[in-house]
Design a protein around this motif. Structure first.
Motif, mmCIF file in Angstrom:
data_model
loop_
_atom_site.group_PDB
_atom_site.id
_atom_site.type_symbol
_atom_site.label_atom_id
_atom_site.label_comp_id
_atom_site.label_asym_id
_atom_site.label_seq_id
_atom_site.Cartn_x
_atom_site.Cartn_y
_atom_site.Cartn_z
ATOM 1 N N SER A 284 0.845 -1.270 -0.069
ATOM 2 C CA SER A 284 -0.067 -0.074 -0.018
ATOM 3 C C SER A 284 1.033 1.187 -0.025
ATOM 4 N N ARG A 285 1.999 1.172 0.595
ATOM 5 C CA ARG A 285 3.198 2.153 0.742
ATOM 6 C C ARG A 285 2.261 3.461 0.869
ATOM 7 N N PRO A 286 1.890 3.806 2.179
ATOM 8 C CA PRO A 286 1.023 5.084 2.691
ATOM 9 C C PRO A 286 1.883 6.115 2.683
ATOM 10 N N VAL A 287 1.531 7.416 2.262
ATOM 11 C CA VAL A 287 2.245 8.670 2.394
ATOM 12 C C VAL A 287 1.425 9.507 2.863
ATOM 13 N N LYS A 288 1.932 10.219 4.209
ATOM 14 C CA LYS A 288 1.168 11.326 4.836
ATOM 15 C C LYS A 288 1.344 12.631 4.147
ATOM 16 N N LEU A 289 0.608 13.564 3.819
ATOM 17 C CA LEU A 289 0.656 14.912 3.538
ATOM 18 C C LEU A 289 0.235 15.777 4.677
ATOM 19 N N THR A 290 1.183 16.332 5.033
ATOM 20 C CA THR A 290 0.864 17.698 6.227
ATOM 21 C C THR A 290 0.664 18.862 5.244
ATOM 22 N N ILE A 291 -0.306 19.475 5.497
ATOM 23 C CA ILE A 291 -0.587 20.708 4.468
ATOM 24 C C ILE A 291 -0.786 21.755 5.698
ATOM 25 N N THR A 292 0.010 23.099 5.340
ATOM 26 C CA THR A 292 -0.107 24.350 6.030
ATOM 27 C C THR A 292 0.049 25.221 4.812
ATOM 28 N N LYS A 293 0.012 26.553 5.317
ATOM 29 C CA LYS A 293 -0.114 27.862 4.506
ATOM 30 C C LYS A 293 1.010 27.754 3.700
ATOM 31 N N ASN A 294 0.770 27.526 2.243
ATOM 32 C CA ASN A 294 1.757 27.468 1.051
ATOM 33 C C ASN A 294 2.810 26.382 1.335
ATOM 34 N N HIS A 295 2.478 25.564 2.237
ATOM 35 C CA HIS A 295 3.706 24.532 2.470
ATOM 36 C C HIS A 295 2.870 23.120 2.411
ATOM 37 N N LEU A 296 3.832 22.069 1.987
ATOM 38 C CA LEU A 296 3.414 20.716 1.886
ATOM 39 C C LEU A 296 4.590 19.778 2.307
ATOM 40 N N THR A 297 4.175 18.949 3.390
ATOM 41 C CA THR A 297 5.408 17.871 3.808
ATOM 42 C C THR A 297 4.712 16.795 3.521
ATOM 43 N N LEU A 298 5.569 15.827 2.851
ATOM 44 C CA LEU A 298 5.381 14.484 2.608
ATOM 45 C C LEU A 298 6.317 13.637 3.463
ATOM 46 N N SER A 299 5.458 12.650 4.035
ATOM 47 C CA SER A 299 6.320 11.703 4.869
ATOM 48 C C SER A 299 5.930 10.420 5.015
ATOM 49 N N ALA A 300 6.605 9.468 5.076
ATOM 50 C CA ALA A 300 6.363 7.867 5.310
ATOM 51 C C ALA A 300 7.290 7.393 6.099
ATOM 52 N N ILE A 301 6.676 6.371 6.982
ATOM 53 C CA ILE A 301 7.556 5.551 7.922
ATOM 54 C C ILE A 301 7.492 3.931 7.566
ATOM 55 N N SER A 302 8.391 3.364 7.727
ATOM 56 C CA SER A 302 8.819 2.042 7.395
ATOM 57 C C SER A 302 9.316 1.328 8.792
ATOM 58 N N PRO A 303 8.740 0.262 9.553
ATOM 59 C CA PRO A 303 9.183 -0.353 10.457
ATOM 60 C C PRO A 303 10.581 -0.685 10.320
ATOM 61 N N ASP A 304 10.873 -1.159 8.942
ATOM 62 C CA ASP A 304 12.325 -1.734 8.992
ATOM 63 C C ASP A 304 13.175 -0.770 8.439
ATOM 64 N N GLN A 305 12.945 0.274 7.784
ATOM 65 C CA GLN A 305 13.941 1.069 7.042
ATOM 66 C C GLN A 305 13.990 2.486 7.676
ATOM 67 N N GLY A 306 12.788 2.922 8.427
ATOM 68 C CA GLY A 306 13.038 4.147 8.895
ATOM 69 C C GLY A 306 11.846 5.384 8.595
ATOM 70 N N ILE A 307 12.275 6.755 8.552
ATOM 71 C CA ILE A 307 11.349 7.395 7.970
ATOM 72 C C ILE A 307 12.126 8.591 6.818
ATOM 73 N N ALA A 308 11.125 8.767 6.012
ATOM 74 C CA ALA A 308 11.589 9.428 4.871
ATOM 75 C C ALA A 308 10.478 10.962 5.016
ATOM 76 N N GLN A 309 11.147 11.840 4.418
ATOM 77 C CA GLN A 309 10.382 13.235 4.368
ATOM 78 C C GLN A 309 10.828 14.018 3.329
ATOM 79 N N GLU A 310 9.969 14.890 2.956
ATOM 80 C CA GLU A 310 10.216 15.885 1.710
ATOM 81 C C GLU A 310 9.277 16.928 2.023
ATOM 82 N N GLU A 311 9.964 18.289 1.647
ATOM 83 C CA GLU A 311 8.880 19.410 1.787
ATOM 84 C C GLU A 311 8.816 20.188 0.708
ATOM 85 N N LEU A 312 7.766 20.698 0.264
ATOM 86 C CA LEU A 312 7.359 21.402 -0.590
ATOM 87 C C LEU A 312 6.876 23.007 -0.422
#
Length: 374
Positions: A284-312
């Motif tokens: 399923s590869r879930p991705v979370k979108l955190t949306i604030t004023k003119n800003h978007l943070t994408l993140s994903a968590i893997s129990p085995d691999q860790g955490i990934a995050q990118e900001e726009l």
């Protein structure tokens, strides 16, 4: 029978029809292609009893006749012959193998009786219209990714085509959904569709028709009834049964009052989703979108691999509403962004309600995506 044919048009025809022939069918004849020569034209036919494709190829014959041979084998042989090859086919009697020669290459193919090859009858097709290949391809490409694979909900295993009246304009609409996402695309209704019933074109038919839509300017002749549909594209005729079922009332799931509007560069969003989702091996590869004023943070968590995050930031994102966090399956999100040219518009309600997605450059298309918990 005995005839010669150029490799290029034969290969093109075989590439169109070999996908229809059933390779794993319990009825051996359905894995074969029927080759019929009337002395002037070579006609190739393949069917799986749900779809039938007939294509004509220019050819010269010394002796007319008909034969059936394995479609996949013939396709592979012709595909591996050299460009520009002239291929000669010959069969002494209907019980003999079909001999193929091209330059120094020669082979023989086993045959099955022509009389065993099934004929698929289209029946009466009262509704007729012409549509540009580019328009039909657009309807297919923007919706087919959302078709369902679940056999239990067979009525979702295809694209729903129907006529919609909005004001004084008629539209031919294509809709597909698998319960997790929905795609809806309109094109101006072609002349002749008045009175056309709503129909569900099966998944395999959609795939095979799409292979034939190479030339945007070509005209596609469509004829249909409540149980059959037929497409004529140049020298190719494809006939198919329709899904015998009722498509759900899809308008009920399209949100009408989502007021939080996020606009984001399609290119930047798609790239960020791909990078963030790469950390997870989950289907399923879930991705979370955190949306604030003119800003978007994408993140994903893997129990085995860790955490990934990118900001726009504001260079890619426009948003001026309440903060919101929402999760989507990465593949579903990517399938939709693949249909968008430049800028995606997300109309959101909250973290648990369906999200409406549009291509700002193509108001005739919209997509609905169900969120998931992340």
């Amino acid at each position: 029978m005995k005839f010669t044919v150029d490799r290029a048009p034969l290969l093109r025809a075989l590439s169109h029809i070999q996908g229809v022939a059933e390779k794993r069918n319990t009825i051996p004849i359905l894995a074969n292609v029927l080759m019929e020569h009337d002395g002037e034209i070579l006609r190739l036919t393949a069917t799986d009893m749900e779809i039938a494709v007939v294509e004509e190829v220019p050819s010269e014959a010394t002796r007319a006749g008909s034969v059936t041979v394995p479609a996949a084998v013939l396709f592979e042989i012709v595909r591996k012959l050299t460009d520009g090859a002239l291929i000669e086919f010959e069969q002494a009697t209907s019980e003999d193998p079909l001999h193929l020669r091209a330059g120094r290459y020669a082979t023989s193919l086993n045959v099955l009786p022509v009389d065993d090859f099934p004929a698929m009858v289209a029946g009466d097709l009262p509704h007729h219209f012409d549509i540009q290949a580019g328009d039909l391809r657009g309807l297919i490409d923007r919706t087919r990714f959302a078709m369902s694979n679940e056999e239990t909900r067979y009525y979702l295993n295809g694209i729903y085509l129907h006529i919609v009246l909005e004001g004084k304009k008629n539209y031919l609409r294509a809709v597909a959904t698998d319960g997790h996402r929905l795609a809806k695309v309109d094109t101006p209704a072609p002349f002749g569709v008045k009175g056309m019933p709503g129909i569900i074109v099966p998944r395999k038919t959609v795939t095979e028709v799409r292979k034939l839509l190479d030339n945007d300017g070509a005209s596609v002749e469509v004829a249909l009834s409540e149980t059959r549909i037929q497409f004529r594209i140049g020298s190719i005729l494809l006939t198919s049964k329709l899904v015998d079922g009722t498509f759900p009332e899809y308008m009920r799931v399209i949100p009408q009052n989502n007021s939080r509007i996020l606009r984001v560069s399609k290119q930047d969003l798609a790239a960020a989703v791909g990078r963030v989702a790469a950390i997870s091996q989950e289907r399923s590869r879930p991705v979370k979108l955190t949306i604030t004023k003119n800003h978007l943070t994408l993140s994903a968590i893997s129990p085995d691999q860790g955490i990934a995050q990118e900001e726009l930031d504001e260079n890619s994102v426009t948003y001026d509403s309440d903060d919101v966090e929402i999760g989507f399956q990465a593949r579903y999100l990517t399938d939709i962004t693949d249909q968008i040219d430049a800028e995606a518009e997300f109309a959101l309600a909250d973290s648990s309600s369906p999200t409406l997605i549009r291509d700002t450059g193509h108001p005739d298309a919209l997509y609905v995506l169900m969120p998931i918990r992340v």
